[in-house]
Enzyme design. Structure first.
Site, PDB file in Angstrom:
ATOM      1  N   GLN A  77       0.820  -1.211   0.000  1.00  0.00           N
ATOM      2  CA  GLN A  77       0.000   0.000   0.000  1.00  0.00           C
ATOM      3  C   GLN A  77       0.863   1.274   0.000  1.00  0.00           C
ATOM      4  OE1 GLN A  77      -3.623  -0.813   0.519  1.00  0.00           O
ATOM      5  NE2 GLN A  77      -3.884   1.142  -0.522  1.00  0.00           N
TER       6      GLN A  77
ATOM      7  N   LYS B 131      -2.774  -0.681   6.698  1.00  0.00           N
ATOM      8  CA  LYS B 131      -3.756  -1.738   6.402  1.00  0.00           C
ATOM      9  C   LYS B 131      -4.215  -2.346   7.713  1.00  0.00           C
ATOM     10  CE  LYS B 131      -5.617  -3.718   2.784  1.00  0.00           C
ATOM     11  NZ  LYS B 131      -5.862  -3.160   1.432  1.00  0.00           N
TER      12      LYS B 131
ATOM     13  N   ASP C  21     -11.935  -3.514   2.121  1.00  0.00           N
ATOM     14  CA  ASP C  21     -11.128  -4.499   1.400  1.00  0.00           C
ATOM     15  C   ASP C  21     -11.993  -5.767   1.395  1.00  0.00           C
ATOM     16  OD1 ASP C  21      -8.174  -4.876   0.298  1.00  0.00           O
ATOM     17  OD2 ASP C  21      -8.593  -6.694   1.407  1.00  0.00           O
TER      18      ASP C  21
ATOM     19  N   THR D  49     -12.044   0.842  -8.152  1.00  0.00           N
ATOM     20  CA  THR D  49     -10.922  -0.095  -8.298  1.00  0.00           C
ATOM     21  C   THR D  49     -11.059  -0.877  -9.608  1.00  0.00           C
ATOM     22  OG1 THR D  49     -10.930  -0.300  -5.893  1.00  0.00           O
ATOM     23  CG2 THR D  49      -9.543  -1.833  -7.112  1.00  0.00           C
TER      24      THR D  49
ATOM     25  N   ASN E   7     -16.459  -6.643  -5.045  1.00  0.00           N
ATOM     26  CA  ASN E   7     -16.463  -5.245  -5.490  1.00  0.00           C
ATOM     27  C   ASN E   7     -15.549  -5.015  -6.691  1.00  0.00           C
ATOM     28  OD1 ASN E   7     -14.793  -2.434  -5.004  1.00  0.00           O
ATOM     29  ND2 ASN E   7     -16.995  -2.197  -4.859  1.00  0.00           N
TER      30      ASN E   7
HETATM   31  P1  NDP Z   1     -14.888  -8.604  -1.842  1.00  0.00           P
HETATM   32  O1  NDP Z   1     -14.994  -9.105  -0.461  1.00  0.00           O
HETATM   33  O2  NDP Z   1     -15.908  -7.681  -2.361  1.00  0.00           O
HETATM   34  O3  NDP Z   1     -14.777  -9.815  -2.879  1.00  0.00           O
HETATM   35  C1  NDP Z   1     -13.775 -10.762  -2.751  1.00  0.00           C
HETATM   36  C2  NDP Z   1     -13.972 -11.815  -3.822  1.00  0.00           C
HETATM   37  O4  NDP Z   1     -12.831 -12.664  -3.861  1.00  0.00           O
HETATM   38  C3  NDP Z   1     -15.167 -12.719  -3.543  1.00  0.00           C
HETATM   39  O5  NDP Z   1     -15.687 -13.174  -4.764  1.00  0.00           O
HETATM   40  C4  NDP Z   1     -14.518 -13.850  -2.742  1.00  0.00           C
HETATM   41  O6  NDP Z   1     -15.239 -15.068  -2.780  1.00  0.00           O
HETATM   42  C5  NDP Z   1     -13.195 -14.002  -3.446  1.00  0.00           C
HETATM   43  N1  NDP Z   1     -12.195 -14.512  -2.493  1.00  0.00           N
HETATM   44  C6  NDP Z   1     -11.814 -13.943  -1.328  1.00  0.00           C
HETATM   45  N2  NDP Z   1     -10.909 -14.698  -0.679  1.00  0.00           N
HETATM   46  C7  NDP Z   1     -10.742 -15.769  -1.455  1.00  0.00           C
HETATM   47  C8  NDP Z   1      -9.921 -16.912  -1.333  1.00  0.00           C
HETATM   48  N3  NDP Z   1      -9.111 -17.086  -0.263  1.00  0.00           N
HETATM   49  N4  NDP Z   1      -9.983 -17.818  -2.341  1.00  0.00           N
HETATM   50  C9  NDP Z   1     -10.805 -17.628  -3.410  1.00  0.00           C
HETATM   51  N5  NDP Z   1     -11.591 -16.562  -3.580  1.00  0.00           N
HETATM   52  C10 NDP Z   1     -11.557 -15.652  -2.622  1.00  0.00           C
HETATM   53  O7  NDP Z   1     -13.428  -7.923  -1.918  1.00  0.00           O
HETATM   54  P2  NDP Z   1     -12.864  -6.892  -2.977  1.00  0.00           P
HETATM   55  O8  NDP Z   1     -13.467  -7.120  -4.314  1.00  0.00           O
HETATM   56  O9  NDP Z   1     -12.912  -5.549  -2.371  1.00  0.00           O
HETATM   57  O10 NDP Z   1     -11.313  -7.312  -3.015  1.00  0.00           O
HETATM   58  C11 NDP Z   1     -10.798  -8.251  -3.940  1.00  0.00           C
HETATM   59  C12 NDP Z   1      -9.304  -8.058  -4.056  1.00  0.00           C
HETATM   60  O11 NDP Z   1      -9.018  -6.739  -4.522  1.00  0.00           O
HETATM   61  C13 NDP Z   1      -8.506  -8.208  -2.761  1.00  0.00           C
HETATM   62  O12 NDP Z   1      -7.235  -8.758  -3.050  1.00  0.00           O
HETATM   63  C14 NDP Z   1      -8.342  -6.773  -2.299  1.00  0.00           C
HETATM   64  O13 NDP Z   1      -7.219  -6.635  -1.451  1.00  0.00           O
HETATM   65  C15 NDP Z   1      -8.134  -6.090  -3.632  1.00  0.00           C
HETATM   66  N6  NDP Z   1      -8.379  -4.647  -3.675  1.00  0.00           N
HETATM   67  C16 NDP Z   1      -9.571  -4.130  -3.270  1.00  0.00           C
HETATM   68  C17 NDP Z   1      -9.804  -2.781  -3.372  1.00  0.00           C
HETATM   69  C18 NDP Z   1     -11.116  -2.174  -3.024  1.00  0.00           C
HETATM   70  O14 NDP Z   1     -11.259  -0.965  -3.224  1.00  0.00           O
HETATM   71  N7  NDP Z   1     -12.085  -2.906  -2.560  1.00  0.00           N
HETATM   72  C19 NDP Z   1      -8.749  -1.861  -3.847  1.00  0.00           C
HETATM   73  C20 NDP Z   1      -7.560  -2.528  -4.323  1.00  0.00           C
HETATM   74  C21 NDP Z   1      -7.400  -3.872  -4.208  1.00  0.00           C
HETATM   75  P3  NDP Z   1     -16.101 -15.516  -1.486  1.00  0.00           P
HETATM   76  O15 NDP Z   1     -17.262 -14.585  -1.457  1.00  0.00           O
HETATM   77  O16 NDP Z   1     -16.463 -16.928  -1.772  1.00  0.00           O
HETATM   78  O17 NDP Z   1     -15.186 -15.361  -0.311  1.00  0.00           O
HETATM   79  O1  2IT Z   2      -5.976  -2.427  -1.416  1.00  0.00           O
HETATM   80  C1  2IT Z   2      -6.492  -1.288  -1.520  1.00  0.00           C
HETATM   81  O2  2IT Z   2      -5.931  -0.373  -2.131  1.00  0.00           O
HETATM   82  C2  2IT Z   2      -7.803  -1.061  -0.887  1.00  0.00           C
HETATM   83  N1  2IT Z   2      -8.366  -1.988  -0.320  1.00  0.00           N
HETATM   84  C3  2IT Z   2      -8.422   0.303  -0.912  1.00  0.00           C
HETATM   85  C4  2IT Z   2      -7.850   1.148   0.181  1.00  0.00           C
HETATM   86  C5  2IT Z   2      -8.495   2.500   0.365  1.00  0.00           C
HETATM   87  O3  2IT Z   2      -8.067   3.164   1.327  1.00  0.00           O
HETATM   88  O4  2IT Z   2      -9.380   2.910  -0.380  1.00  0.00           O
END
Ligand code: NDP
Ligand code: 2IT
Length: 446
Positions: free
Chosen positions: A111, A126, A166, A209, A241
């Protein structure tokens, strides 16, 4: 690896042998920094890298709450305030049973550089908990969020540390967390981002994102291959998301997304996934992705999420979690003719997988650059909150687009400047690090 970087890595390996994910992120970053450390012997004199890899502060706390059966539950809470050289600590909270200090430290270290790449004044942090939101009632989620914030509130603030979402922390959780924070501090401050639109949130943060990832990859395709998303077959892992809005933007740009997943399995729809159905299942009903077949019986469902990487595609967008693409999956993607990989999740490719993509001439967009649109828009939310004004969706989206295009060019230029053109991993690490290093040098030893 440069000798100084290699000594720092050895020390980390000795000190934290069990922190697998943290060591993985540190190894990749220190490897890239080697190219810059050769030119900056003064950094070693002030132990700059030793200070960069150690968090400024780690907060670990107990979270006790009562479930719907009246049973007391105990979880672990974390906030790693990693580096505040260029701005207040900024980064998401993750609620997932796998959460431990290694995972929060790897996310925090990434980050710092990601936030620097946005060009906005935000440091790196984080946090999260090993709480598992799956199967919990709304009331349980609320009580957990309140118990978590009951400790965290005293450590954060709009100019100190600004958490966001997250994995497992979305609009609902941010609402409960912010509501309790506001009560504890008796003030309506912009200390969390990803807030609802009625209480200080920014338009386009929810989409940011995923949209940002696609803007980055579109620019990479354009500049490095005179190509675009138009007509491409795309695989997006996850269905949260990031995945949902990556799908939406790629589809808007003319691609066909044929596969998505959750932690149980993946769906394949050769006609292109109907995103309205995914939003209904995931954002409204909070159910499993296999439900898609109830709406689209012609689609296929396969148990196990790893198989998604055997689906033939031109562009792969891993948007689920760390290390979801290992070497075997990378080989399957390359054998099936993948042209570009854009990381929406944090560190979704193992080091071996990422290296394999690069060695095989695949355009590879690393997470800390490609998924920076979320935190960048969080910083735009902070800016709007400070000014007590709101920008339109179009204004925020245009700023996001501009930020992602700039990140791509800064990363590409850094890769060229340090003699590894096209290596966006090295480019991202170095472009992100330069500003943080400058600020840390200016402060003296603190
Ligand atoms: P959500 O909780 O909205 O979605 C996560 C998704 O990934 C779900 O479909 C989930 O499935 C799946 N998942 C989670 N853990 C696992 C695992 N161990 N094995 C397989 N599938 C898994 O999270 P986000 O969409 O916000 O985040 C997804 C990724 O993006 C993460 O790595 C996060 O750190 C990264 N990220 C997020 C940002 C944000 O703004 N939200 C910004 C930048 C990066 P299930 O529902 O079955 O658990
Ligand atoms: O991994 C990431 O960059 C996030 N989960 C978003 C962090 C934020 O402060 O919006």
């Amino acid at each position: 690896m440069n000798q100084y970087a290699s000594r720092v890595l050895e020390t980390l390996q000795k000190k934290y042998p069990d922190q697998k994910e943290f060591l993985q992120a540190a190894t990749e970053i220190l490897d890239s920094l080697s190219l810059l450390l050769d030119k900056h012997p003064e950094y070693e004199n002030v132990a700059l890298i030793e200070r960069f890899v150690e968090p400024e502060r780690i907060i670990m706390f107990r979270v006790s709450w009562v479930d719907d059966n009246g049973k007391v539950q105990v979880n672990n809470g974390y906030r790693v305030q990693y580096n505040s050289a260029i701005g207040p600590y900024k980064g998401g909270l993750r609620f997932h049973p796998s959460v431990n200090l290694s995972i929060i430290k790897f996310l925090g270290l990434e980050q710092i550089l990601k936030n620097s790449l946005t060009g906005l004044p935000i440091g790196g942090g984080k946090g999260g908990s090993d709480f598992d939101p799956k199967g919990k009632s709304d009331a349980e989620i609320m009580r957990f969020c309140q118990a978590f914030m009951g400790e965290l509130w005293r450590h954060i603030g709009p100019d100190t540390d600004v958490p966001a979402g997250d994995i497992g922390v979305g609009a609902r959780e941010i609402g409960y967390l912010f509501g309790y924070y506001k009560k504890m501090v008796n003030a309506h401050l912009g200390t969390l981002t990803g807030r609802g639109l009625s209480y200080g949130g920014s338009l386009a943060r929810k989409e940011a994102t995923g949209f940002g990832l696609v803007y980055f990859v579109e620019e990479m395709l354009k500049c490095a291959a005179k190509d675009s998303f138009k007509g491409k077959t795309v695989v997006v892992s996850g269905s949260g998301n990031v995945a949902i809005y990556a799908n939406q933007k790629a589809t808007e740009l003319g691609a066909k997304v044929v596969a998505m997943s959750d932690s149980n399995g993946y769906i394949y729809d050769k006609n292109g996934i109907d995103l309205k159905v995914i939003k209904q299942i995931k954002e409204v009903e909070r159910k499993r992705i296999k439900e898609y077949l109830n709406y689209v019986p012609t689609a296929e469902y396969h148990e196990g999420c790893k198989g998604i990487w055997t689906v033939k595609c031109d562009v792969a967008l891993p948007c689920a979690t760390q290390n979801e693409i290992d070497l075997e999956s990378a080989k399957a993607l390359v054998a099936n003719g993948v042209k570009a990989v854009g990381e929406g999740a944090n560190m979704p490719s193992t080091i071996e997988a990422a290296t394999y993509f690069q060695q095989n001439g695949i355009l590879f967009a690393p997470a800390k650059a490609a998924n920076a649109g979320g935190v960048a828009t969080s910083a735009l939310e902070m800016a709007q909150a400070s000014q007590r004004i709101f920008w339109s969706f179009e204004e925020v989206d245009a700023k996001l687009h501009n930020i992602m295009v700039n990140i791509f060019h800064n990363v590409e230029n850094a890769a060229t400047k340090y003699g590894v053109p096209g290596n966006y991993i090295v480019g991202a690490n170095l472009a992100g690090f330069e500003k943080v290093a400058d600020a840390m040098m200016a402060y003296g030893i603190v």
